[in-house]
Every structure is written in C-alpha cells, then in structure tokens.
Design a protein around this motif. Structure first.
Motif, PDB file in Angstrom:
ATOM      1  N   ARG A 171     -29.639 -15.017 -16.026  1.00 43.77           N
ATOM      2  CA  ARG A 171     -29.617 -16.633 -15.935  1.00 43.77           C
ATOM      3  C   ARG A 171     -30.933 -17.207 -16.362  1.00 43.77           C
ATOM      4  O   ARG A 171     -32.122 -16.672 -15.810  1.00 43.77           O
ATOM      5  N   GLY A 172     -30.831 -18.088 -17.161  1.00 43.14           N
ATOM      6  CA  GLY A 172     -32.229 -18.809 -17.569  1.00 43.14           C
ATOM      7  C   GLY A 172     -32.851 -19.535 -16.528  1.00 43.14           C
ATOM      8  O   GLY A 172     -32.406 -19.805 -15.357  1.00 43.14           O
ATOM      9  N   PHE A 173     -34.031 -19.979 -16.753  1.00 46.54           N
ATOM     10  CA  PHE A 173     -35.094 -20.628 -15.921  1.00 46.54           C
ATOM     11  C   PHE A 173     -34.468 -21.938 -15.841  1.00 46.54           C
ATOM     12  O   PHE A 173     -35.550 -23.012 -16.346  1.00 46.54           O
ATOM     13  N   GLY A 174     -33.357 -22.440 -15.191  1.00 43.40           N
ATOM     14  CA  GLY A 174     -33.069 -23.713 -15.145  1.00 43.40           C
ATOM     15  C   GLY A 174     -32.963 -24.389 -13.892  1.00 43.40           C
ATOM     16  O   GLY A 174     -32.032 -23.696 -12.987  1.00 43.40           O
TER      17      GLY A 174
ATOM     18  N   VAL B 122     -29.627 -24.984 -11.790  1.00 43.50           N
ATOM     19  CA  VAL B 122     -28.561 -25.440 -12.833  1.00 43.50           C
ATOM     20  C   VAL B 122     -27.854 -24.246 -13.201  1.00 43.50           C
ATOM     21  O   VAL B 122     -28.211 -23.215 -13.889  1.00 43.50           O
ATOM     22  N   PRO B 123     -26.540 -24.402 -13.080  1.00 47.63           N
ATOM     23  CA  PRO B 123     -25.589 -23.142 -13.540  1.00 47.63           C
ATOM     24  C   PRO B 123     -25.992 -22.944 -14.976  1.00 47.63           C
ATOM     25  O   PRO B 123     -26.105 -24.103 -15.821  1.00 47.63           O
ATOM     26  N   GLN B 124     -25.940 -21.622 -15.201  1.00 50.75           N
ATOM     27  CA  GLN B 124     -26.273 -21.456 -16.755  1.00 50.75           C
ATOM     28  C   GLN B 124     -25.041 -20.804 -17.338  1.00 50.75           C
ATOM     29  O   GLN B 124     -24.648 -19.687 -17.003  1.00 50.75           O
ATOM     30  N   LEU B 125     -24.298 -21.547 -18.046  1.00 51.28           N
ATOM     31  CA  LEU B 125     -23.203 -21.448 -18.370  1.00 51.28           C
ATOM     32  C   LEU B 125     -22.601 -20.850 -19.796  1.00 51.28           C
ATOM     33  O   LEU B 125     -21.566 -20.686 -20.338  1.00 51.28           O
TER      34      LEU B 125
ATOM     35  N   ALA C  66     -27.888 -22.109 -21.416  1.00 49.93           N
ATOM     36  CA  ALA C  66     -27.506 -23.177 -20.057  1.00 49.93           C
ATOM     37  C   ALA C  66     -26.183 -23.466 -20.210  1.00 49.93           C
ATOM     38  O   ALA C  66     -25.541 -24.017 -19.119  1.00 49.93           O
ATOM     39  N   GLY C  67     -25.716 -23.753 -21.509  1.00 50.06           N
ATOM     40  CA  GLY C  67     -24.535 -24.477 -21.558  1.00 50.06           C
ATOM     41  C   GLY C  67     -24.138 -24.101 -23.237  1.00 50.06           C
ATOM     42  O   GLY C  67     -23.244 -23.531 -23.374  1.00 50.06           O
ATOM     43  N   PRO C  68     -24.878 -24.376 -24.189  1.00 51.80           N
ATOM     44  CA  PRO C  68     -25.054 -23.959 -25.505  1.00 51.80           C
ATOM     45  C   PRO C  68     -25.192 -22.317 -25.196  1.00 51.80           C
ATOM     46  O   PRO C  68     -25.696 -21.798 -24.227  1.00 51.80           O
ATOM     47  N   ASP C  69     -25.261 -21.598 -26.420  1.00 49.15           N
ATOM     48  CA  ASP C  69     -25.402 -20.222 -26.358  1.00 49.15           C
ATOM     49  C   ASP C  69     -26.893 -20.006 -26.687  1.00 49.15           C
ATOM     50  O   ASP C  69     -27.290 -20.864 -27.230  1.00 49.15           O
TER      51      ASP C  69
END
Lengths: 344, 344, 344
Positions: free
Chosen positions: C193-196, C207-210, C231-234
């Motif tokens: 999961r990214g650093f969001g 922030v969910p990393q989708l 995070a949403g995009p790939d």
C-alpha cells in the motif's frame, strides 16, 4: 473501479450517507438519494462514481470529469462541471479517505495459526491472533490480541507486539517492543545491531548494542526499511509516525509523535526528531542533531545542524529553505550573466 | 540496564578487573574492589553502573552523571563529578566496547539443524553448524564449522561460508564465497546478477554476469544491503570491511581491507576502494573510479573522480572537502550581500 | 574462467561460429577454425579466451591483453596486439553479450512444485511451472507456463504472472499483474500500500490504496526494490524497463517502455516517465512530474520540474546538464579567485 481480484466493494451508498461519512456539505442541487457505486480518479470516473479534487494541479481533470459526484474544497466548487454532485469540505483528501474506506473496508479476517507456523511454547498469544504460513514466533514473545503476522515473518525472542498490529510478509523483528495498531510492511528489518564499532589497529572492535527499538501506537513502517536498535539508550519511534519504504534509522534515534519520513530518507545515530517533524524523500539527517517540533527537511537535503521549531531547511548542505531558494535564484542569474558574456 | 528480555548480564565485575579488560588506568582515588553491576548511558547510569565519555558533545552529561564509574580520555578526567571512579585511557570507546562485551558476552549456542531446514545431501557442514527453521542450503554448498544460518536464510548451490560466520534472517546468498567470522544482516542480498545489458532496438540484451562475490574475513554486511556479483571479474570485499544497511555495491566493485560504507551509500560498477576508505551515509561513487587508501567521501556527496590517498572529498559534485567548505562559505557571503542589497 | 561451482561452460566454439553468433566481422588474419574455450576479462584472458573492449577507459588493458580473440569496435581494431584474432562490430558490448550467452546458456530447468510450497487450490498453474521450497501462492493467483518462483517467494491472492517470468528468493508480490519474461530479484516488494494519508488532529487518516501494479513484459526489477501499488489509478511499468536494486517507485508512477532506473533512485507519487527515460544512480524525481521520452536525469540529482524530450538534467536542484556543468565551472573559478585573494 478497483480490481475485484484485489478489492471488495461494499457499495452502493446514497449521496447523503456519503456526506455524513465525509463530514462534508452536500452541494445545493444534488439529490441526496442518488446512489454512488464506487470511487474513481477524476479522469476515469463515470456517472455512478465519486471522485475528489485535492491538488490544484488537477483542476483541469476536475472541470472535465464525468464523475457523478466529487469531494471538493469550497474554493473550487464553482468550477465543477454541470450535473456533478458536490461534497464540499475544507479537507477534501481526508473526506475522500473516509468515503473510500466505506466502499472498501478492511476485510473481516479470522484468527488462527497456520499449521506451518512455528510458535514457541513460551510465547503468549492474545485472542484472535492470526499467524501465517512459515512465520516464526520465538521464546517469550508477547503477541497481543488481533495481531496479524503474515507469511515468513520472524518475531524473535522476547519481542512484544501490541493489539491489532499487522506485520507483512518476510519482515523480521528482534530486540523491540511494538505498539498497537501499527502496520509494518514487507521486508522491514527492526532491531538489528547498530553500526557501532571502535577503531583498532587489529581491526574494528564491535561495541555491544544493548538497547531496543521502542515503537509507539499507530506507526507505519515501510517496505524494506531498516531500524537499528539502540546502543545503550533505545531507538524510539513515537505514536503515529509514518515511515516510508527503504528508510534507515540509526541507533538511538528518537522520533516524537507524528513524524513523517518519506522514502529512502535516513537519520544517523542519536539524532532526535521532535513531534511532527517531516523529512522528505531521500533526505539525510546527520548524527547527534535535534530537529525541533514541526521542523521540515526538503527532499534530497543533507542536514548538518539543528532545525528550530517549525522551520524548513533544504539544500546540500541544508540551510533555511528561503535562503536555499535565494541561492538557487542567484545561480540562475549567474548562469544568465555567463551566457550574455559569451554572446556579447 | 539492558532489557533482560533481550540481553543477559553476567556481572558484577570488580573495578580492577574492568580496568584490566579495558586496558585502562584506574583513576587515583577509586577503590579497586568496588563492584560494578552494569553498563549504562551517562544520563541514566546509577552508582552501580559504568558509563563512558567518547564524544565531546556529551561533556555536560558526563559532569552531571551519577555513574559509579566511567571510562574517559585523560583530557576530560579532571572534569569528572566527585565520587566517580575513572578508567582512564586514550581510547575510551574501544575500552567501553570491551567492558560491555564482558558484561554481555555473546550467548553460548549449540549447533544443530532445525527439522524444517532443507540441506542438500551434497552440501558439506562443519562441526557445530547451526541451521535455523526454514533455512535452505543448496547443492555443493560448503558451510564451515560454527556457522550460524538463521531462519529463512537461503544459501544457493556452490556457495562457501567460512568458520563462525553468522547470517541473519531472510538473507539470500548466491554465487559467492564468504570468509570467516562475518556477520550478514537480515535481508541482505549477495550475488544477484548485476545490472549489465547492452542496448538494442529490439530491447536490452542481458550480458551474462559470470563473476562472483568474494568476501574476506570479519566483514559485516548490513540489513537489506545489495551486493551484485561480478560481470566477469569478481566483486571483492576485503577483510574487516563494515558495510551498513541498505548499501548497494555494483558488479566488479573491489573494496580493500577495513573499508567503511555507511547506510544508504552506493558504489557503481567496477570502482575500486583501497584499504580503509570510508564512504559516509548516502554517499555515491560513480563507476570505474579509484579511491586510494584512507580516502574519505563525505555524507550525501557524489563522486565523479578518483580520490588521492588520505584525502577527503565532499559536495555535489564532490571536490576536496576544504574547497567544498570554502564554497559553502562563499554562498553564505553571497546570501548576506543579497540581503543587504534588498535592505539598502 | 567462470567458477564452475556457479556457471557451466558449454564451449569450445570455433571463431567463425562466434563471429556468426555475434554478428561481427572476423578480422583479416584470424583463423576461422580456431577454437575458443571461454570468455574472460582483458587483463586475465589467455590464448584460448575471448574478451571484449567496450569502454575507451580500458584501451591499455586491450593493447596489453593476451586474449586469443577480442570483440572490438572498428575504431580500435588497429591497436590490437599482434596475434589477437578480432571480431569487429560497431556494437561490441552487445556482441559480447551474445557470445557469453553462447558459452554460458541458462541451464535447462524442469518444472515441478516443491513439497513444502503452499499453492492454494484455486490458483491456476501453467505448464512447466517451477515453485521452490517454502514459496506461497495465494487464492486465484494465475501463474503462466514456465514461471519460476524461487524459495520463500510469496504471491498473494489474485496476482497474475506471465509466461517465463522468474521471481527470486524472498520477493513478495501483491495487488499486481506481471508480464512475460520478467526477472524480479530477491527481496523485491511489489504492490505494497502506498504512502497515502490525510492530515487530521487525531492522527493521520489512511487513504485506501485501490490501484494495482501493472508490469509489462521483459521487465527487470532489482533486489530489495520497492514498488507501491496505485492509489486509485495503477502504478504502471512498461515493457522492457530495467529497474535496479533498492529503487523506490511511489503510487501511481507510470513508466513507459524501456526506462532505466539505476540503483537507489526513486520516483515520487504520480510522476510519469515516457519511453526510454533514464534515471542514474541515487537520482530522485519529485511527485506529479513528467519526464518526456528519452529524458535523462544525472546521478544524485533532484528533479523538481518536467524534463523535455531527449534532454538531460542534473544537479540539485536539477537543471539542464550543460547549465549545471557551467555552474560547477563557475564555482571552480570562484574558488581560484578566493585562493588568489588569500595569497595576494
């Protein structure tokens, strides 16, 4: 829409319910009963999706977006395309975080110990602990309720892990006490013996590293990050710190609450970061320094001196950021002068 | 006192015995028979503890310390608080290292092979080897007496490991020969194929990497460090080198004896570091360079040229350190001038 | 000669066959039937060995080499020592790569699943897949034909891996789709999961990393590298990219085809590198930037702005490389002036 192979969407939600979740105001003309199916980025969102605008850089994407609804700061609300429902809030990123978490809540996961996990008889396990395949828990380790240890994690003798902390694949923990609700990413190395040795003509003499790593609650530690244990004092990480991938913390480093260390940054031994200090990517902090509360270090900067409270330093060597920017301006002017001389 | 969950104290020791261990002189008024229970940092030490002063930065902590005894340089002995016994030596850090090692000796550990370890029948194991759970030793590997391979370590086919070397959790070794008495930390990656490829319109063409990593005796390699094997020649690490966490060594790099590479530093392919070269944290050395004996590169510096013997370079790009410091002084002066102009 | 513990030589080869393999011209006087036994570096090669000259830096080693044959650029052919057979080509490094691959082809390896590997019943495995000891393949993972997963690799639920991709020891893959013919080195972490997170007085709000990590074909990812999912995009890595050890890619980063990221470099979130962009060692790219096709960033540089197509930037902060070099020249001149003033 998020790939269903990896994420489970529990929507749809009504717009008014999302406004409630986000603590945002519903824009004037929006239908509170409208159903939203998903969250999506501005440029790919469709009529059933909710998106968000947090960064001024993406206003064009916002004004051209087909998203059915958008979380947005009041300053930008007027620029929304026609027909887009708005959730208006001064903190759109946080509001989006809450909505995305509503659509994609963390899966309910049962406890249990995989038959291949090796848990020492003297270790204590709280309720609902889950221990994955090939994970190892050493003697006298204390694993609190709800902890999740993924595949190949190694928890060495005596380590204590607080409630609901999750440790991802292959991370290794020794000589440390970890708080509650932490997330430790894959391959992180916590509690290694620090880089301590004395010079000697016959070779370096290792100095026993007799401290621990003490990690507070709700701390995130990135993938392949390395955090050495203290040499005598402890290495300490305060509550709520966010430590990114490939970060290095030397022995005896002390972080206050809520510090943010971005990817590939490092802090040398015995330096102290007070509450809410931020080190941007690839930043480096020398040893035995103090960064006072809310101090910031810009990306790639190398710090050789303390930073006063609330100030931002940058450059190599790091100086007050406004000085660094003036220096860069001076360099540009000098380049232009050289250019003219050459032409003239 | 060191946390007994993680460390075992075999004290107390008499002061005169500690002086002997430390090769230090007992300060005048101290009672040679006084018993010391432990080592501790200056600021937390109590009457039964021994501490040390090595860094001028901590003189205040020294003069205010309650430590019963302290290892100290002759220059600072006079400033000791009343009643503190002194062990006086020109090398206090080394003396402390020896005393701390006396209080906390490495635990005696038996050999043995964990039932889940997978050791190929063709591998040879010396006496007293210990192989931890889920560790793997490939065909024809040679593991000498007293070696310790911790959980999840992978030793690939043909690898040779010298006596008493310890490999921490999850480290992976291939295409390498490792000396005696080394310590390889968790997650280190040794012997990967280097970054060698040729350009081609149809995509990069990988160049077979046919060398090894040859590591001398008493070398320490940090957590999550990466050391690529040679492309044809070997990658070589001399006796006694100290390589910190997250360091990267490219293919064909050759380190002499006793080199020190601090955390997150990197050396590009085919560069050569002679004996006792030091690269400070986050330093970077370009490819095909030579750093002559005892050369040093300052933290975060980027080196594009050779360094003559014994010299220290720093800055971006790296230059002789005194030049870099003069340049920084010039920048500060220029900033002051700009300030005046603005005010004037 | 390459150490037979680690490499298997299938030579000898006739010189004319090697010329054919290398697509090189056989130098005038060479005997096409001459047998070469091995490849070797210029300085250690003997009469039976073939070597290569690719870097002007090594001309001395070339003129003094005892190699029986050498791959060389036409410009240097005349300087060959007497008796050395030449394979002449404008691309000697690529030609050498092909010859070395002929002497040391990748070993034929059978498929099979080690009895200790844990493969979920719902995962699909193509023909000839090899899964090593203690490796784990999660639910619904799709592992295509010829894939090799080494010891301790973890492939999480839903991950897809394309044909012939090889994943080295201890690497962990989640939330990702990997192409064909990739090589992922030991300890790489893909899909974290990214650093969001959003700021909040009560602590950071995750922030969910989708998004996912989507990796093209023929991509190499270095040891202990970390690649966060979107995070949403790939997060996207194009075909043929070469990513070195300890590289960090933040969430939503998009790399075009054939990008090269050298060791310890990093790219912050949402930046976009078009085709054939190159980031040298320890370089850093800020967030939300675009590096246009064939742009380059010099080693250790810190980028805060976009780079136009084909341009090279360098320095801290990064500027067009020729400006940076002029600035460095100016600094040197200023240093000389200071020196004179001091002397005068």
């Amino acid at each position: 829409m998020a790939d269903p192979r990896f994420f489970t969407n529990v929507g749809p939600f009504r717009l008014d319910r999302l406004a409630e979740i986000a603590e945002a105001d519903l824009g004037g003309t929006a239908d509170p009963a409208r159903l939203l199916q998903d969250v999506a980025p501005l440029d790919t969102a469709q009529a059933d999706d909710l998106s968000f605008l947090d960064n001024r850089r993406y206003i064009k994407a916002f004004t051209g977006s087909r998203a059915g609804a958008c979380v947005v700061h009041p300053d930008f609300a007027e620029r929304a395309p026609e027909g887009m429902a708005l959730l208006v809030t001064p903190e759109p990123y946080k509001a989006y975080a809450r909505i995305a978490s509503a659509f994609y809540p963390p899966p309910k996961r049962d406890g249990g110990i995989h038959p291949t996990a090796l848990v020492d008889d003297s270790a204590t396990l709280g309720e609902g602990v889950w221990i994955g395949p090939y994970a190892i828990v050493g003697p006298n380790a204390e694993i609190a309720a709800g902890v999740r240890l993924h595949a190949h994690v190694v928890v060495d003798a005596g380590v204590r892990i607080g409630e609901r902390t999750e440790v991802m694949q292959g991370a290794t923990l020794s000589h440390c006490l970890i708080g509650r609700g932490c997330l430790i990413h894959a391959g992180a190395r916590i509690g290694n013996r620090g880089f301590g040795f004395a010079l000697d003509p016959g070779g370096y003499v290792d100095v026993p590293q007799l401290g621990r790593v003490v990690v507070g609650d709700a701390v995130e530690i990135g993938a392949n990050a390395t955090i050495d244990r203290g040499a005598g004092p402890d290495t300490v990480i305060g509550d709520g710190c966010k430590i990114d991938n490939l970060v290095q913390l030397g022995h005896n480093v002390r972080l206050g609450r809520g510090c943010v260390l971005v990817a590939q940054s490092g802090v040398a031994g015995s330096s102290k970061l007070d509450d809410f200090v931020m080190i941007a990517a690839q930043g480096g902090v020398g040893g035995h320094l103090t960064l006072h509360a809310k101090a910031q270090l810009a990306a790639k900067s190398g710090l050789m001196h303390d930073i006063p409270p609330g100030e931002t330093f940058g450059g190599l060597p790091a100086m007050p950021l406004k000085d660094y920017f003036r220096l860069v301006t001076l360099w540009k002017r000098q380049l232009k002068t050289m250019e003219k001389k050459k032409d003239g």
